[in-house]
Design an enzyme around this catalytic site. Structure first.
Site: not given
Ligand code: GLT
Ligand code: MN
Ligand code: MN
Length: 382
Positions: A212, A176, A240, A215, A52, A83, A282, A252, A178, A250, A49
């Site tokens: 993702e 993306e 992702d 998500h 970042d 990306m 991700d 991750d 979510k 979430d 980002h």
């Molecule tokens: C954030 C989010 C991710 C996205 C990123 C891109 S930022 O961490 O949870 O799923 O992919 O903006």
């Molecule tokens: Mn993501």
């Molecule tokens: Mn996520």
């Protein structure tokens, strides 16, 4: 380095383990340190980002120094930047959304910030530009005109497509989805919703998706099915990878950490379809980990993908499994004439044909055996 294009965001291995209840557990790594860490573990690419890399309040000279240092680190390690994206969720200005904020000044600021972030990504050769609208949504729909929100989101994307073209950046946008978190409800909550929305844009060919795992899983959906729809539409521009339990916050998690079998089917889909874009992890290390644990996490993501890709090869070469699949998908010469595009003759012939409904329903399909063989293959028992 492997044949796969494995990438990580600066925010993934750089995650310091802050959560809504607890303070950081790891020290902040600089972008340059992260690039070296990723090179050490064998990654191919690094994504970011805008903030970042360059803090939101950096001066012009600080920014120039950061960019120069980062470029040097990429040169030293050979990592690429496939990306880039914009942080449109962290600052308080975005508390009610960015492109869909009710405040026209926030919407304009979001556009300005994204153009600057696109400039930054292009400087590093990024070709995919991700849009994750984390704050585009609501807690109470009393606050939002949903139709206006969608219109504003569309206008922003149309504007930015034109901007990319005008600058000659050659970006492809990847949206993306979510369902929730950090908003109570996020707009366009699934990959399917994004795919529908893309067709309403001025330049739909420039825009695809960045699904993702976590998500779609949060929404209780089958992620692999969503990815299949994206591939079918020619819209899988980026992906992702991570892992997640349904019905939770979430998480991750490291790729493959939870749902081995589902992760396998995902890798199988990607490999069989010949997807050759970036495989972006991700995710972040458990909060229990120190720097070594972060490396274990990153290596684990890549190794798991490779192991599953190897299992895909075995699945595709397994005589018993393939014989079962051949049986399941056996052609039927008698109904062959009914296949293909509509013709009046074909329709008439099909209408006149007598099907043996009882026989069609009586046939066992062998999926129990197939699934068990898949399990045994995954467990190394065959
Ligand atoms: C954030 C989010 C991710 C996205 C990123 C891109 S930022 O961490 O949870 O799923 O992919 O903006
Ligand atoms: Mn993501
Ligand atoms: Mn996520």
């Amino acid at each position: 380095m492997t044949q796969h294009k494995f990438s990580f965001g600066l925010w993934t291995v750089g995650n310091v383990g802050r959560d809504p209840f607890g303070e950081p557990v790891r020290k902040t790594l600089s972008p340059v340190e992260i690039v070296h860490l990723l090179a050490e573990v064998g990654a191919w690419g690094v994504n970011f980002h805008d903030n970042d890399l360059v803090p939101i309040d950096a001066s012009a000279s600080q920014k120039a120094q950061i960019v120069a240092d980062f470029k040097q680190a990429l040169k030293d390690t050979g990592l690429v930047v496939p990306m880039a994206t914009t942080n449109l969720f962290g600052h308080a200005a975005f508390k009610d959304g960015a492109f869909t904020s009710n405040d026209p000044a926030v919407r304009a600021y979001a556009l300005q910030k994204t153009m600057a972030a696109m400039d930054l990504g292009a400087e590093f050769g990024a070709k995919t530009y991700v849009f994750w609208g984390g704050r585009e949504g609501s807690e109470t729909d009393a606050s939002k005109n949903l139709l206006e929100g969608l219109k504003w989101f569309r206008e922003a994307l149309n504007f930015l497509c034109e901007y990319s073209n005008a600058q000659g950046y050659g970006y492809r946008f990847a949206l993306e989805a979510k369902p929730n978190e950090p908003r109570g409800d996020i707009f366009l909550p699934t990959t399917g919703a994004m795919l529908g929305f893309i067709q309403t844009l001025d330049q739909p060919e420039m825009v695809g998706v960045n699904p993702e795992v976590a998500h779609e899983t949060m929404a209780g959906l089958n992620f692999t099915h969503a990815v299949a729809q994206a591939i079918d539409a020619g819209k899988l521009f980026h992906i992702d990878l991570n892992d997640q339990n349904s019905g939770r916050y979430d998480q991750d998690y490291r790729f493959g950490a939870q749902n081995y079998k589902q992760s396998f089917f995902l890798v199988k889909l990607l490999q069989d379809a010949g997807y050759d874009g970036p495989l972006h992890f991700d995710a972040h290390a458990y909060r229990s980990e120190d720097l070594e644990g972060v490396k274990d996490f990153a290596r684990g993501c890549m190794r798991t993908y490779e192991i599953l890709a190897e299992k895909v090869k075995r699945f595709n070469a397994d005589a018993e499994i393939q014989a079962l699949l051949a049986q399941i998908n056996a052609p039927n010469a008698e109904v062959e004439p009914f296949r293909g595009a509509y013709t009046p003759e074909r329709a008439a012939a099909l209408k006149a044909y007598q099907f043996d409904r009882q026989a069609l329903g009586a046939r066992g399909l062998g999926y129990e055996k197939l699934d068990q063989l898949t399990f045994e293959l995954l467990m190394g028992a065959r």
